[in-house]
Structure formats: structure tokens, C-alpha cells
Scaffold this active site. Structure first.
Site, short mmCIF file in Angstrom:
data_model
loop_
_atom_site.label_atom_id
_atom_site.label_comp_id
_atom_site.label_asym_id
_atom_site.label_seq_id
_atom_site.Cartn_x
_atom_site.Cartn_y
_atom_site.Cartn_z
N ARG A 1 67.91 53.50 -0.85
CA ARG A 1 67.32 54.35 -1.74
C ARG A 1 68.40 55.55 -2.12
O ARG A 1 68.89 56.04 -1.35
CB ARG A 1 66.18 55.20 -1.14
CG ARG A 1 65.62 56.14 -2.30
CD ARG A 1 64.22 56.84 -1.87
NE ARG A 1 63.35 55.81 -1.08
CZ ARG A 1 62.95 55.46 0.05
NH1 ARG A 1 63.23 56.51 1.00
NH2 ARG A 1 62.33 54.50 0.42
N ARG B 1 55.30 43.23 -19.33
CA ARG B 1 54.33 43.85 -18.78
C ARG B 1 53.42 43.15 -17.73
O ARG B 1 52.85 43.64 -16.76
CB ARG B 1 53.24 44.52 -20.07
CG ARG B 1 52.06 45.12 -19.45
CD ARG B 1 51.16 45.75 -20.73
NE ARG B 1 50.08 46.29 -20.17
CZ ARG B 1 48.94 45.76 -20.24
NH1 ARG B 1 48.56 44.49 -20.41
NH2 ARG B 1 47.70 46.69 -19.45
N ARG C 1 49.85 48.82 -23.32
CA ARG C 1 48.58 48.12 -23.90
C ARG C 1 48.25 48.55 -25.29
O ARG C 1 48.25 47.70 -26.10
CB ARG C 1 47.43 48.35 -22.91
CG ARG C 1 46.01 47.51 -23.67
CD ARG C 1 44.71 47.67 -22.64
NE ARG C 1 44.94 48.60 -21.70
CZ ARG C 1 44.23 48.36 -20.43
NH1 ARG C 1 43.11 47.62 -20.40
NH2 ARG C 1 44.38 49.42 -19.51
N LYS D 1 57.46 66.59 -53.72
CA LYS D 1 57.98 65.67 -52.94
C LYS D 1 56.74 64.86 -51.97
O LYS D 1 55.83 65.41 -51.43
CB LYS D 1 58.87 66.22 -52.02
CG LYS D 1 60.42 66.57 -52.51
CD LYS D 1 61.41 66.55 -51.49
CE LYS D 1 61.65 65.20 -50.63
NZ LYS D 1 62.76 65.35 -49.79
N ARG E 1 49.67 50.85 -18.77
CA ARG E 1 48.62 51.71 -19.41
C ARG E 1 49.26 52.05 -20.78
O ARG E 1 48.53 52.05 -21.75
CB ARG E 1 47.97 52.62 -18.93
CG ARG E 1 47.35 52.31 -17.44
CD ARG E 1 47.05 53.46 -16.67
NE ARG E 1 46.39 52.99 -15.28
CZ ARG E 1 46.21 53.63 -14.18
NH1 ARG E 1 46.52 54.93 -14.04
NH2 ARG E 1 45.63 53.09 -13.05
N ASN F 1 57.17 62.57 -49.04
CA ASN F 1 58.23 61.93 -48.06
C ASN F 1 57.82 60.77 -47.12
O ASN F 1 56.45 60.82 -46.86
CB ASN F 1 58.75 62.88 -47.05
CG ASN F 1 59.53 64.15 -47.76
OD1 ASN F 1 60.40 63.63 -48.76
ND2 ASN F 1 59.26 65.10 -47.62
N SER G 1 56.27 68.74 -48.18
CA SER G 1 57.47 69.36 -47.90
C SER G 1 57.10 71.03 -48.10
O SER G 1 56.16 71.36 -48.71
CB SER G 1 58.44 69.00 -49.16
OG SER G 1 59.37 70.34 -49.11
#
Lengths: 461, 461, 461, 461
Positions: B324, B189, B128, B291, B125, B293, B285
């Protein structure tokens, strides 16, 4: 729509620990506010803003309920860090209390000053319970080492039985690692620095606000700010001199991996075929009613596999450009938090594990007997070398050990069949020489020496 | 006390993304419930439990509001995983609907069956939207590559100017990486497997419940379970055969690091001294109003520094004991989730970044002129080799390049002063040969070829 | 002064393997020369240089003894890579044979074209024996899986005994990992690309040498070059599109970590207290004549701890600036070589280990009996649920299991004392239900299915 | 067949360095022999063997030419480490000198005692030149910091221009990292411990050879052995208490990553579009005669990308089972050597780089002018807040900054067009306020403070 929260579902190792609470988004938000409040207090102390303004900022910052982590997180998207929206909210809150004070919020600082200071406050707060848990663990291990100073068990090397050791020496070794971790974390914690540099690390804005005629207030303010936060004062702003982050990462990785050594040993020694120790308590299974799983051991082992990789991100973040890097800094935040809380949880589990550990000297003895004395050939070789010469001794012992293993008879029986040894060793001597409890070397003296070490007392408040 | 939640404050790169929602504790809890519901449905299909019981389980599991992640997390401490308390809550919920159905909840399964299946559902999920964003990014880059197929810019190697390249070729290269990431993630996937093995991977309990006279229902049930989850059916239970986790980690690390290459280039080319591209939008900023950015670029770069280390934890988790492991499995959960959501956020930012990228061909051209033609000595060397011999040509060019650099004059001027070249090259020829737009080699043909590649269509539902 | 050589003293895992020889400095030097020779041949094929010149280059490159790795290494310091001094030496060698051919050496190429192509040749050559060893290992494991299809052994989860499994299923699982590793490495090997881009990846110099009137020879030459090397032809020059390196790293890390799972299991199962399998052969000890250490197992485990970290360097190298990065490229060389030879050694050791593995079904059976039937409570619970109801059955079994553990009596004896079961189970039925060999679920069917898988035949020459 | 040697072809960063020689197989073999000789000397000192025997062992061990690393490496395969064949060879050599002394070779010790002690000796020897190079680098950087204490340059944050800083402050920051690295490595080096524990860490064999009537010689011998090696004496044998290895790894990773920060900055600032610093010397290109590449910078950057991952292997090796682990120990050897020599090379290159660095204050000044004063809006905002109020000031500045950027005019010109500022600022004041050299804040004071720090003098011989 479901929320995006991580509230611990996938991290049982840290759930419910003090370190977890100290590193959650609410705690980090609180630390950001503490940093802003400290900045206002320090500037007031240096005469850079009115005392009433500082009071207003501190009061507004103390009203935690007004600041919502998820809301800040969403508004952090546009500027890349949560300080920008936090300053907006704090300014609004201050304005409500004292309109004139609003302009003093965050004045002269840059986002990184607040983020880094908050991160250090969070680290300091998360490490306190972790250090306490490490002290609990070392105390429990000291008791085990003393109690089992002379409890023989198989020494194991490369998975096979070597000469005997004692459980006391093993516990003393585990404790040495716990103390190493404690002292490294305590030293790092005591050195956690405040951050104050302004836009590019020169503290220039504080001078601008002070006015052209004033002496440069930078160093004095940096000092006052560190005091106000309770953190150490750094020699330089460290926006891209990330020693504190790298040191923290290294000490956290060390701690997780060192506790992992204890967990690996306990996991092994607690297997049903070995059964020499057992985790107290023990967890259930969703499928098998009979099972009692070593859950704390498991969770410590899981931490040991995660934190060194998280720390590698932090070390690599040293390699960063400019006065503030585009990415290396941002990459630190989540791994540092995750490392702090994972280690905090592991320290708690290590304390519980060592305090509750069940030791079974009888199984240790039974396992020693499994290899029928073979590991003690080393001792016999030394003894016999004087009597019949080194090479003949070695040959006879190798033959006997092989026969013992192949025929499944004890080494004593196999030795009795060695002509070369006839007359050299009485049956009584063989029994004595093959007694593992009589071949523990300096184990006791080493335990004594190790127990004289104490946790380093150094600790910041 | 503050909560322990991580709601994104320290992870602006993923805040608000679909991948973030798909990987939160609520989504993971939902996936755990989906796995339990699928197990009931599959057992009903195989005649191992009554259809009404399966309906009751599915209905109870669909009532998500009844299951609280933090509560499950706290109760997960005693057994080491959240499935144990979840099964208790689900059983209670089923009992309220249909008392007879309660005993069929989780019947025959082990916690890891449910955790692993849920992790694969969550991965599916979360990937996707990430794949969709990568397709957006490749489409945007395809447009840029086509539009700038012949836009010259400096090729840069070891930080210095090399011969020219085109921005089209650079964009085509970025797109090749995006497609590589897309195709790797899509393949992983499509192969994400369901997990069903029971307590030790033999599916034995299902046979026990089927009764001694029944044929072994294991393989048929495993198949039905995979269908019920929508995941792939594995050849074997993979409790400690962790190929799917390692593959997922490798593809996620690849994606983050590949997008990181684009981010590094954009960050560099967008510096004020270079100015060849610019991120659209741009963040503020807290200290400097002027600025703007490159925030998305920054957040992608931050992801690129984190995910390879997280994936290294997942690869190392292959090395695990038994049916396990005590730790290696538990160490996967948090890094896998963090890698999924970090990559999901980076894919979104990469799509936004590439769709909004501003390109400045004039600055590219101006930067080409900075080095005064020096990179084109390669071309002149080829041309002159035929006319005056290779060694004399190289000597003259080296001298002229050095003079050009030292005196700050263009290479054309420096060449004019070389006696060795007198008569060999006219001024007109020099101008032509030093035109970067005339020395782009196969750049156009390479762009054309690269654009013929399309994203791999393979995709699970 | 001592030399700086690493000749394997610290790497017993790879000493003497074909992969080691294929990756040494002499082999890498040979691959560099092969790349230069292929370049000359391809250019001749495209009419870019005289056939006699190509012959001279090939002949000179074939005279390996003339090129000294350490000498090249020392001269590589000034330019940062060994191709620069190698080209000087090769040019001198060609000049001796055919003065006119000297100018054609390396013509139009950049150092990275030769380095990357050589690295791919070395990888291809080192992977061939590794793949053959993996096929040996899977064949040995297929035999073990078939031979022990019905050999019961304790399933172990979280270090404790779970329900039984079979050694056949365990071996089939190991084999599945070996096949996963084989198929990933084979796919990566088949896709290893040649590298040809010239100074900045546009192939421009080849056009310059071809002359202004010629059609662009770039794509045709790239194709001819790939054919001449035997490597795949990439869609684009990949100087900073490092998918092949990242893919190689991921597959090598996968292989090492997957073989590490086998080594961890063998190391555990071969402990004296467990004794279910044993490494054939076995190494000595410098101190203890009786010891037989699982040396191959140990060396595989050591490889598993190293390669994922080396691969993380390679993945991170994707994140690189420009048309050739200042550092990210150079950082690949040593880790790639080390990963190739470490994995090559581990594959050899895995083949030897699996071919020589000793299995002890009697110890497996004895270990099953250790827990006195407790793991089979799962089965009894299923059986009894039908007879006396699920909850009463579970209560009775939990009581009996606890008594069995506390009093050290078998579960059968403890069950006999449970009033709730009186009449529900005969002693005969208890014996049958507690027989581990009768509770193997789908283990046999799973082995059969797993054995139908074959190694992917895809393989480059 | 080609040899398997790595003689530096793929590692130009370390070729020719003292650290490389100190870590080669010949140097490691010599250290193994030194450890054996120290063991004999210490045992003689404790009366455990005849002085003449110790002399024979020392003399034989000093005859390095007799011991061939590759031969030892090949024979190390069967036991998994090179000490076993080395002891065989040393015993033979001793026997030739003094037959009676042969039996005292390696007596009572285990392979790991010798390997670990040798590794510490090698580390100590490799770190000495590295530390010296770091001191060279800090001295060079101290000179640069002092010389450029007031040289303004653009502060750069998130790739964009922030307020000005000085090159002196930048150099002082680099130096702080160099000193941090130096002091961490020096502290680790001073603590490197000898290793002596015997087969399982109890020192039992030494007591056996001493005879039943003797006092336990273990602790006294461990002490004498440490003195004989010149290494520190550990509290406990540390066969599986790997603190020294983890600490070494952390300090090496820190050093590489910290030097990487300098390299990243130099690489960036040396780009042709920026041109503020330049590496002295500079390497050639195989394709482009005009190019001068920052080779040392590149090689340091390559080291920074490798060592943190190598160190992560060493940290993870803390998590190890038993008294000697099957794999975790063996996994340390090669990464530790590689980290030592890679860091040693990087320290050398860092010393050369910083000593030869060319600084261009004029380009710094020109780059400051690029953004037309925009970074100084911070200062203007502070100044104007007092005159016209904070909000109006900010609005006016934001408008002017935007116009300045859009129209490509300087900020001074844009400000002149702001009505809100009319009368508030004279043109003269604007000029003064926009002078970057007047807005350096505490940069000078910070440089002065930073220069007062000196390298930590602590250093083992």
C-alpha cells in the site's frame, strides 16, 4: 436525494486548512460579490454612477447570507457561468434597498470580469496562509540544518550508498526548495491582476454609459477598479491572455512537487529498516494496532502527484481562441481551485512535518557502517594515488571492495590483505580515512551559505 | 466562517446530473457503508460471524443520516483516510443495536478494502446514467446521419475547404466516437472489482478469526464479498495492482476527449460566418442581450480539456510501492471522483446537444459555393487526365484555380479561359463536374456501414 | 555544423532495442513506402490501375536506399508533412522504371492516408518485440512466484511493516500487471487499422479515376488496401476519429506505468538497508568504484515517468476539428514514436530484470524480525479475543507493542510482562503465534490462482 | 538494419531551426566535452591539477570528431548515462596527448555534474535563437498593432460575435503574450546554473585530491567551474534540487502554449468563411492542387499541444529521492531536449508567421455587418436607458434583435418597427450608434499602452 457536495471526504490533505476555507464555494461567492462591489465603488469614483448607488450595491453585496452557492450553481447551467444568476440576485437585493440603484449593478461589465477578478481574490486569500506555512517550514528546516550541520549520514545515489553527506546539508537542500516555492508563489501573488474589459475587452460600454460627450473613461476606471479590489492593474484586459493563470499554475505545481521531494525523502528515511528520521505524531491503522503511519508525509506525497497535472490544464488553457473561448476558460475554474487548496493543505502539512521531525543520528551512523566503508574508496583512491600510483591504487581498492562485499568483512580488514598496499597505509591511517565524519567535504560550508538566504519579503497585503 | 464545500459553483458542466449526485460525499459515504455491510453479510455467509451480527451491521449501515461526511473528513486527518472514523461511528451505531455485534464491524479488513470497494461502487453508479446518455447521443446522431446521408457540406482540412463531404458522414463519424466511448466505459464498468485483502493483501486475519483448525476461508470469503457488493471478483487483491483505476481513467479520458471532438466541430460550424449547425436552446450573456451562446458545447469542450489530465494522475498511480503506497493511493480519490462527475455531465450535455442540434443544409451549400468549385479540381484532374494527359491537365487546373482565387471569379469561368481545355470539356460537363453533390464518393455507403454498428449491450446491473 | 540527430544519447532505456530500430526515421520512411506500395497493389487488384504500374511502384518503393529521411524532413517543412516530398521522390523513381506508371503513384490518396497507415505499421512492428519481452517477463515472474510461494517477507504499507506477505505473492502481483499490459497491447495491436479516405474521407477521388460509369470502388478498395497492408479494416476513415491513436497511447502508458511499479519495488527492496532483492548485473559509477547501481530498474522507472504524459498528448489529440485538423494530427507523430520506443525499451529491460533478479530469503526473514513481531498483534488480537474478550485483548496488546517499541525488546518479552495475559497464552503459544511463516493467510492459494492465468494468445502477424 | 535515428522526419516544426541543431546528439556531446574541459580549467585555476594537464584535456575535448554519439549511446546502457563512456574516450584521447594528464580527466566529479552542466549549456545555446525569434515576432506584432490601431473587427466570445474590437488590440494582445514568453525564457536562461557536487553533492573528492593539509577547495572550485562554463553559480549542488529544470519546463510550456493562442486565432480567422487574416506563403497538398494550407500556423499549434505535457514530466521530476534518484533524473533528458527544440521551432515559425501575416480589413468590416448590428445593442441599451428607462429599452432591443435574427433583416430595420422607440431615436442616430467603428471603447488607448512595453533586455551571453 443525496447532495452533490464535496466537503473534503476524499481530500484529507486539505481538510481544515485555511486554504480550504478560502476556496470553498461560499468563499468564491463572497469574492464574486466583492468584485461587483469594487466595480460599483470604482465607477462611483470615476463619476460613472451615483455614490448612493455604489453604497447600495456594496451593502447588498455584503449581505452574504442572501446568496446560495448551490442555487447559483444550478442557475449557472443555462448561461454557463454563475455570474449571470448572481447579478440577478444582487440586482434584486439592491432594488430592495434602493430601487434607483438597481440598474447600476454590474453595469458595463461582462461575466468574465467578475469571475476572473474573484478567482484572483480567492487565489490571493488562499495563498496567504500557504506562504505563512512555507515560512514556518523554512524556519524549522533552518534549525534542523544548523543543528545537524555536521551529522553524517549516508549519501544515497541510484538507491545505493555513495559517499557520506550530512543531515544538515539535506535539510538545507529541502529548505532551498521551500524558499524557491515561497518566492515563486509570493511573486505570483503580488502580481495577481484585476480583470476589467467589458464584453470584448475594449471597455466600450463604460464609455457608452458615460455619454458621447465624455472622455473615454476606460483606462481610468480600470485603474480605479484594480485599486478597489486590492489587486494589481494589468496592462491589458486578459480575457484570453491567460498569463496570470498559467503563472499561478506553474508556481502551484512547483510548490507541490518540491514539497513532494521532502515527503519522498522522509518516507524513505523513516522506513523501519532505515529509521534515520521519523514523522512526529503518526497516524493509526484500521487493522493494525502497532502501526504508526507517516500521515502528513503521505498526504504531501499525494498532493505532489496531483497538482502538476492540474497545472498542465491551466497552462494548456493559454491556447484559446477569440476574445473569450468556448471551453478553455471554463476548464480553468475547478482545477485552479483544486490546485490552490491542495497546495495550501500541503504547505500546512509540510510546516507541521518539518517542525515535528525526529532525527536519529545514531541510526544514520549505523547505516553508514552498513556498507563497511566501501563508499570511502573514493577517498582512499585519492590518497593512494599519490603513494602508489592511480592505476595500482584503483585495482587494489576494487579488489578489496569486492572481497569486502563478498565475504561480509569490513573494508579495513579487506585492505589489510592487499599486498599492494603493504607499507603504503598504516592501520591507523586506514581507520582515519574510513571515518565518514572526516569525509564530509564542503557540506558545512554549503550549509552556511544556504542558511544566509532568506524568504523573499515581497508580499501583497 | 464560510464552509469549505464545493457544491458545483465552478463546475456547471456537471451540476444537476445524476453522475454528480452519485459521486458526492454523501453518496461516497453511503458506498463506504455498503462495503462494510457487504463485508458483514459475506462473513456471515462463510460462517465467520453470527447472522444476527451481520444483520445489526447492515441495519446500522443503512441509517445513512447518522454519518456526516464533513465530520468524517475532519477526523480522517489523523489516519489519512475516512474509513477509520467511519468504522468508529459504525461500531458505535451497531453497539446501540446489538452490543455483541460491535466487535464484528470491519473485522479482518483494512481501510483500503472499504475505500476501494466504495470507489468501485460509486464508479458503477455514476457510469450508469453516463452510459444511458451516450446511448441517447448515439441514437440522435444515427438519426442525423440517416437524415443527412446525402447533404453535401464542405470537407475541411487544415482549416481550408477540401473536397465535399456530407453532414451524414460527419454525424456518423461523431456517432462512431460516441459508440467507442460507450463500449469502452461499458466494458470497464462490467469489470469493476471488489477489493478484499486485509492488512497486506493476504487475507490472513480472516483465517485468524476463523480459528487455527479451520480451513483458510480467504478465497471463499473474497468471492462471497464480491457477490455481496455486486462487483466483479478479482484474481488477486489489487491494493497496489491498480489496473482497474488506470482502465477507468483511460476510458473516462477517452470519453471526454471524444465528446470534445463533437463540441469543437459544433462550436466551429455554429460560428456566425459558417452557420451550418446550431446548438438548440442557447445561453444568455450578462452583457449582450442579442447573444445566444452554445453553452452545452462550451461545457463539453471544458470537460475535454480537464479529464485527460485527471486520468494521467490515475495512470501514474500505477507506479506505486509496496503493499500500500504512501501517497499514490491517496492521490487517486479526488481525481477519480472529479473525472467521473465531469464525464457524467459531459455525456448528459452531449445527449442534449445532439438531440437538439439544428442543421442548415442551405448554409452548407452556400459555403460550398464560397470557394467557387476549387476543391473539385481533384475531380477535374481525374477526368481530364484521360483526355489530355495528366501533366497538362494539372497545369491547366492550377492556372485556372489561381486565377479563380485571384480574380474572385468562379472556377468554371476561369476554366473557360484555358486554351488547353478547349474542346476537352463542354460547359455542360464543367457544370456537372463542379457540382459538389455529384462528388461525394463513398460517403453514403460509409454512412450505411457505420449505422449498422450498435452499442455494445454488455452492462453490469 | 553539427547534425540535428537524436541517435539515443539521451535515451539509454531504448538504445539497441528492436523497438528503437522499428521506430527510427529509416523505419518510418520504409513504412511510408510500404503504404504507397500497398495502395498501388490494392488499386491494381480493384482494376483501378494496370498491374504493371503497381509492380513498378512496388519495385521503386522497395529501393529504400533512394529515400533519405533528413532530406524528406527538410522538404516536409513547406507542406507540413513528409509524404509530399516522398511522393515526389517515389514518382521520380517510378518514372525511371516505367514512365507510364508515374501517374499512378499515390493516386487518389491524401498525405494522411499514408502517414497514418505508416504509423500503424510502425506501431505493429515495434510492439511485436515488446510483446515478446513481456512474455519473457511474465515467464520469469511465474517462476519466481512458484519458487517463493511460501517465502515470507514483510508486507509493507504506508512505508511501515504490516503483516507478512510472501515474495511469491509479490511476484505474482507483478506478473498480473505484466499480463494486463501484454493483453492490452496485444488487443490494441490486433486492431491497428489501415487508413484510406482520400482528401476529405469520402474516397471520392478513387471513383473519379474509375470513371463516371463505374460502380463506386471506395469500400472495395479500402478493404483491399487493408489486406495489402496486413492491418485491420476500419469501419470508417479515421482522419479525425482518432480512437486507434488514443487506444495505443493508453495501452503504452499503462505498460510503462505498470512496469514502473515493479521497478519501484525492486529499487526499494534492493537498497542496502533492506537487501531483499538485487538486480542481476549492475552498472558502474563514474566516481565510485564500489557501487553497483540498479541500472535496468532505473531506466524502467524513467520510462514510467515519461510515457503517461506522452499518452496524454495522444488522448487530447482526439479533440480535433474538421476532416483533418491543423495541429492535433501533427502533434501525434513524435509523442507516438517516443512512446513506442520508450515502452519497447522498458519491456526489454523488464524481461532482463525479472530473469536476472536475485532474491534473498534470509534478508526477508531478518527484516521480518526487525519489528519484533509487532505486525502479528493482529493475529494475537484475534486469538486472544476469544479467550479474554476483545477490548482487554486489544488494550494489552497495545501496551505490549508500545513497550516493545520503546524498550527495544521483542514483542514476546513484552507480552510476558502483561498481567492480563497471564494464563491466557503459554510461552510456546506466543512463539507459534508470532512466527510470520505461520501467518501467511491465503497467500499460497492466491499465487496458485494467479499462476493459472496465461498471456492472451491474440496476436496479429 | 535501419538505424534508430530521429532526424526530424516526424517533427517538421523544428527541422532546420537553430534550436534543432543546438540540441542534437552531436551538440549535446559537444556540451558534455565543454563541461569536462571547464572542469579541468577550473581545477587548474584552483591549483588542483597542473596547467598542462588542463590544456591536454581541453585540447582533447575540442577534437569533437573523435566522439561518436551513437557509440556513446550504446555504451551508456551499462551504467545508465553517456558520461561514463565519454570519460573513457576522453581519457584515452588525453593519454595520447599527455599520458600524465590522463588521470586528471573528470577527477572528483560525478556523471551528473557533467550531464547537468551540459544540459544547461545546451539549453542556453538553444534558447538564444528562440529569444531572437520572439523579438522578431514582437516587433512584427508591434507594427501590426500600430498599423491596425483603429481597424474594427468583430470581437468574438464563446464563438459568437460580441461588440467590435480592433485588429490592433488583438495584435497587441498577441504581442503581450510573446513578450511574456520572451521575458520568462530570458530570465530562466540568465539563471541557468552550472552543476558541481561530486559523488553525493558534498564536493568531498576535490578536498581529498587537494590533500589533507589543504583548505577545503570546494566552494572556490564550484565558483571557478561556473565561470569557466559561463553559467550561473548555484548556492548548492542541485542534483536533487531540480528548480532549474522545473523553471525551464514551465517557461517552455508557457511559450508553446502562448504561441498556440496566436496560432489558434490565425487558423480561425484564416478560414475561407472568415478570411480576415491569412498566413503568407502557404503549403501545398498532396491531393488538392487548389489548396493553400496555413502550415506555419499548424506547426505552432502542434507544438502547443506537445510541450505542456513534456513540461509536466519535468515538474514531476522535482519529486525525487536521495542525493540522486533512480529514474527521475534520467526521465528529464529526452523531454527537456524535445521541449527545447520544439519551442525553438515554434518561435521561428511564429516570427515568420507574424512577419508575413496578411490582414484584410475589408473582410473584417464585412463580417461585422454579418450580424446586422446586433452586437451594438449593448451601446443602444446604454443610450436608450437615459431616454426611455432601462427596462423598456432592454425589452425593445431584445424584441428587435430577435426579429432581426429571425427575419434576416438588419437591426436598424427591426428597430424602426419598435413603437417604444418612436421618437426616442432618429434614423440618423441609429445609423451612428450602429457603426462599429464608433464603438471601439478604449481599444486605441490600450494599444498605445501595450506598445510602450519592451522586451526585457536581460540576457546571458
Amino acid at each position: 436525494l443525496p447532495s452533490a457536495d464535496d466537503s473534503g471526504l476524499l481530500a484529507p490533505g486539505r481538510v481544515g486548512s485555511e486554504a480550504e476555507r478560502a476556496t470553498g464555494d461560499p468563499a468564491f461567492t463572497a469574492a464574486l460579490l466583492d468584485a461587483e462591489a469594487a466595480l460599483a465603488r470604482a465607477q462611483a469614483e470615476c463619476g460613472l454612477l451615483p455614490a448612493t448607488a455604489a453604497e447600495a450595491v456594496c451593502a447588498a453585496a455584503a449581505d452574504r447570507a442572501r446568496f446560495h452557492p448551490r442555487d447559483l450553481a444550478e442557475r449557472a447551467r443555462s448561461g454557463g457561468n454563475p455570474v449571470i444568476p448572481l447579478v440577478a440576485d444582487l440586482t434584486a437585493a439592491v432594488r430592495e434597498r434602493d430601487p434607483a440603484a438597481a440598474e447600476y449593478v454590474h453595469r458595463g461589465a461582462t461575466s468574465q470580469d467578475i469571475m476572473d477578478t474573484a478567482a484572483m481574490l480567492v487565489a490571493s486569500r488562499a495563498l496567504r496562509p500557504a506562504l505563512a506555512d512555507l515560512r514556518r517550514a523554512q524556519a524549522a528546516l533552518a534549525e534542523l540544518a544548523a543543528a545537524h550541520r555536521a551529522t553524517p549520514m549516508p549519501g544515497r545515489t541510484l538507491t545505493q550508498h555513495a559517499v557520506p553527506t550530512t543531515f544538515g546539508l539535506k535539510a538545507a537542500g529541502w529548505r532551498a526548495l521551500v524558499l524557491d516555492a515561497h518566492d515563486r508563489l509570493a511573486a505570483v501573488r503580488a502580481a495577481l491582476p484585476a480583470q476589467l474589459g467589458g464584453a470584448a475587452g475594449t471597455l466600450a460600454a463604460f464609455g457608452a454609459f458615460a455619454g458621447a460627450d465624455s472622455a473615454d473613461p476606460g483606462p481610468r476606471l480600470a485603474s480605479a477598479f484594480a485599486r478597489a479590489t486590492g489587486l494589481a492593474e494589468p496592462a491589458l484586459p486578459w480575457h484570453t491572455l491567460r498569463t496570470p493563470i498559467a503563472d499561478l499554475g506553474a508556481a502551484l505545481a512547483f510548490t507541490a512537487a518540491a514539497l513532494g521531494k521532502i515527503a519522498e525523502d522522509v518516507a524513505l528515511l523513516g522506513r523501519p529498516e532505515i529509521g534515520e528520521v521519523r514523522e512526529g505524531g503518526g497516524g493509526g491503522s484500521s487493522a493494525m494496532p502497532h502501526k504508526s503511519n507517516p500521515v502528513r508525509t503521505t498526504l504531501i506525497a499525494a498532493a505532489a502527484r496531483q497538482v502538476p497535472a492540474l497545472a498542465a490544464i491551466l497552462t494548456a488553457a493559454l491556447t484559446a481562441q477569440d476574445e473569450r473561448p468556448a471551453g478553455a476558460w471554463h476548464a480553468e475554474w475547478q482545477p485552479l481551485r483544486e490546485a490552490l487548496r491542495t497546495v495550501g493543505g500541503a504547505c500546512r502539512d509540510a510546516a507541521d512535518l518539518t517542525e515535528g521531525l525526529r532525527v536519529d543520528p545514531a541510526r544514520m551512523r549505523a547505516n553508514l557502517d552498513l556498507t563497511g566503508g566501501a563508499p570511502l574508496t573514493e577517498r582512499l583512491a585519492a590518497e593512494l594515488a599519490d603513494r602508489i600510483g592511480r592505476a595500482p591504487a584503483r585495482d587494489a581498492l576494487t579488489r578489496a571492495a569486492r572481497r569486502s562485499a563478498q565475504e561480509g568483512i569490513g573494508l579495513a580488514a579487506a585492505l589489510a590483505g592487499e599486498d599492494a598496499l603493504a607499507g603504503a597505509l598504516s592501520a591507523h591511517e586506514v581507520t582515519r580515512l574510513l571515518d565518514p565524519a572526516g569525509y564530509l567535504g564542503s557540506a558545512g560550508a554549503l550549509v552556511d551559505r544556504a542558511l544566509r538566504r532568506r524568504p523573499h519579503p515581497q508580499e501583497a497585503p
